[in-house]
Design an enzyme around this catalytic site. Structure first.
Site, mmCIF file in Angstrom:
data_model
loop_
_atom_site.group_PDB
_atom_site.id
_atom_site.type_symbol
_atom_site.label_atom_id
_atom_site.label_comp_id
_atom_site.label_asym_id
_atom_site.label_seq_id
_atom_site.Cartn_x
_atom_site.Cartn_y
_atom_site.Cartn_z
ATOM 1 N N GLY A 105 14.126 -2.143 20.996
ATOM 2 C CA GLY A 105 14.450 -0.724 20.922
ATOM 3 C C GLY A 105 15.237 -0.319 19.694
ATOM 4 O O GLY A 105 15.598 0.846 19.541
ATOM 5 N N SER A 106 15.540 -1.272 18.806
ATOM 6 C CA SER A 106 16.314 -0.928 17.602
ATOM 7 C C SER A 106 15.792 -1.709 16.413
ATOM 8 O O SER A 106 16.040 -2.896 16.276
ATOM 9 C CB SER A 106 17.811 -1.207 17.799
ATOM 10 O OG SER A 106 18.054 -2.574 18.042
ATOM 11 N N GLY A 107 15.030 -1.014 15.584
ATOM 12 C CA GLY A 107 14.516 -1.601 14.356
ATOM 13 C C GLY A 107 15.306 -1.068 13.185
ATOM 14 O O GLY A 107 16.349 -1.606 12.825
ATOM 15 N N GLN A 254 -14.390 -3.160 -20.461
ATOM 16 C CA GLN A 254 -13.133 -2.609 -20.967
ATOM 17 C C GLN A 254 -12.284 -2.006 -19.858
ATOM 18 O O GLN A 254 -11.047 -2.099 -19.889
ATOM 19 C CB GLN A 254 -13.400 -1.559 -22.049
ATOM 20 C CG GLN A 254 -12.117 -1.160 -22.778
ATOM 21 C CD GLN A 254 -12.361 -0.171 -23.890
ATOM 22 O OE1 GLN A 254 -12.875 0.929 -23.646
ATOM 23 N NE2 GLN A 254 -12.017 -0.533 -25.120
ATOM 24 N N GLN A 312 -9.778 -6.512 -5.125
ATOM 25 C CA GLN A 312 -10.881 -5.626 -5.491
ATOM 26 C C GLN A 312 -11.672 -6.190 -6.667
ATOM 27 O O GLN A 312 -12.909 -6.096 -6.702
ATOM 28 C CB GLN A 312 -10.337 -4.234 -5.835
ATOM 29 C CG GLN A 312 -11.394 -3.192 -6.128
ATOM 30 C CD GLN A 312 -12.146 -2.735 -4.882
ATOM 31 O OE1 GLN A 312 -11.678 -2.961 -3.760
ATOM 32 N NE2 GLN A 312 -13.297 -2.119 -5.065
ATOM 33 N N GLY A 316 -16.780 -8.754 -3.186
ATOM 34 C CA GLY A 316 -16.935 -9.284 -1.831
ATOM 35 C C GLY A 316 -16.293 -10.645 -1.640
ATOM 36 O O GLY A 316 -15.849 -10.987 -0.531
ATOM 37 N N GLU A 339 13.368 -6.691 6.387
ATOM 38 C CA GLU A 339 14.603 -6.647 5.584
ATOM 39 C C GLU A 339 15.005 -5.195 5.297
ATOM 40 O O GLU A 339 15.604 -4.886 4.271
ATOM 41 C CB GLU A 339 14.449 -7.415 4.253
ATOM 42 C CG GLU A 339 13.910 -8.825 4.393
ATOM 43 C CD GLU A 339 14.939 -9.808 4.924
ATOM 44 O OE1 GLU A 339 15.819 -9.383 5.699
ATOM 45 O OE2 GLU A 339 14.871 -10.991 4.573
ATOM 46 N N GLU A 343 11.058 2.890 3.992
ATOM 47 C CA GLU A 343 11.569 4.233 4.283
ATOM 48 C C GLU A 343 13.098 4.218 4.316
ATOM 49 O O GLU A 343 13.762 5.132 3.807
ATOM 50 C CB GLU A 343 11.002 4.733 5.619
ATOM 51 C CG GLU A 343 9.520 5.091 5.576
ATOM 52 C CD GLU A 343 8.606 3.861 5.482
ATOM 53 O OE1 GLU A 343 7.487 3.998 4.946
ATOM 54 O OE2 GLU A 343 9.012 2.770 5.950
#
Length: 357
Positions: A105-107, A254, A312, A316, A339, A343
């Site tokens: 309940g606490s991140g 290029q 990318q 593939g 850590e 945000e």
């Protein structure tokens, strides 16, 4: 580590013996004081080491960084008896450590944690649970933040809980996108008795201890991101040199040349910010927390984008588990979350800017 990176990931192997070999090189307590077995190196040295190790395996290096953070916390905030009891075995990696702050309940709102530690005689009795504990169940020493007093940060204390303590148990091993060479489990405390002598510092100092640990942890995890990006750019370069399309190797395109140049530039910019933050923390400068937050925010986001761009460039093939680049992408995605989420890093940075005199 590099030859085993894919195997450790796919088989979810916690490479204990490999890490003990790293400890023989001084990597079990890099910035722990030498009198208890540490290497006594600087935060800048530590950043360089974790960047280099992460080119071989991000997941394993990230765990080593957490272990180092815990060893430093005991070395810095423990008394001589505690330092001598725990640090030598942690520095040799005869024993492994885990950092225990987050709860179901606490991140990000870490100061609202609910795990209680009630003083009864010469023991604290712990009740509650912790979530997402790296190494949980496989490690030996747990640096646990728990509530011994009032609500908020001033009611939090820090206890060292040993594996096998009565009333301590663990949840199932989590199935994760990345970081698979280290187990992650919940911790459950049910009337778990911990000696008062296992408390680091005084009652009420736990939140400050936890945050002090995380300042270094943020540099460490940013450094792990640097290593992943460095390795991914090298893999992309090597692929461009051999992969042919439209009658020539991709290295002659290029657009891809310019993209590779931009990627290398962003890596070096990230590295310089991380190393400046490491130097600030080592020197205990007033802007250290500010810079650690910036470095963690910038490097983890930029380096994830660099790894993703490298994938990318593989086309593939980059999406196949035979190619290492996809593992770097999976392993460092979580660096934007743990850590302190990115945000929260933005909150710390903006608060600093808006309260400057």
């Amino acid at each position: 580590m590099a030859p085993h990176m894919a195997e450790w990931d796919q088989e979810e192997i916690f490479p204990v013996e490999t890490m003990r070999k790293a400890a023989q090189l001084g990597f079990g307590g890099i910035y722990v004081q030498p009198d208890v077995g540490g290497s006594g190196l600087s935060r800048l040295d530590t950043s360089v080491i974790f960047e280099a190790l992460s080119t071989g395996c991000v997941s394993t290096t990230a765990y080593i960084s957490i272990h180092n953070m815990c060893a430093w916390m005991i070395d810095t905030f423990g008394n001589n008896e505690q330092r001598e009891k725990y640090c030598p075995d942690l520095c040799s990696m005869e024993k492994f450590a885990s950092y225990c702050l987050t709860e179901p309940g606490s991140g990000s709102d870490a100061a609202s944690l609910l795990t209680t530690a009630q003083l009864k005689g010469d023991h604290y009795i712990l009740n509650g649970s912790k979530a997402f504990i790296s190494g949980g169940g496989d490690t030996d020493v747990y640096v646990v933040m728990c509530r011994t007093g009032q609500k908020g940060p001033k009611g939090i204390s820090c206890l060292v809980v040993e594996k096998g303590a009565p009333g301590l148990s663990f949840g199932k091993k989590e199935k994760k996108v990345g970081w698979n060479s280290q187990p992650t489990r919940a911790m459950i405390f049910e009337d778990c008795a911990v000696p008062v002598t296992n408390r680091l510092g005084e009652e009420g100092q736990g939140f400050n201890i936890a945050m002090r640990g995380l300042n270094g942890g943020r540099i460490n995890i940013a450094s792990c991101s640097l290593g992943a990006a460095h390795a991914s750019i090298q893999l992309a370069r090597d692929h461009l040199l051999v992969r042919k399309q439209f009658g020539t190797t991709l290295s002659n395109n290029q657009f891809l040349q310019f993209k590779l140049a931009e990627m290398a530039t962003k890596l070096v910019a990230s590295r310089l910010l991380v190393r400046e933050a490491a130097t600030a923390l080592q020197e205990n400068r007033a802007d250290a927390v500010f810079l650690c937050s910036m470095a963690k925010l910038f490097a983890t986001e930029e380096c994830f984008d660099l790894c993703n761009q490298a994938l990318q460039m593989h086309g593939g093939y980059g999406y196949l588990k035979d190619y290492a680049v996809q593992q770097f992408v999976r392993d460092i995605r979580v660096h934007q979350i743990l850590e302190g989420t990115n945000e929260v890093m933005r909150m710390i940075i903006s608060r600093n800017l808006l309260t400057e005199s």
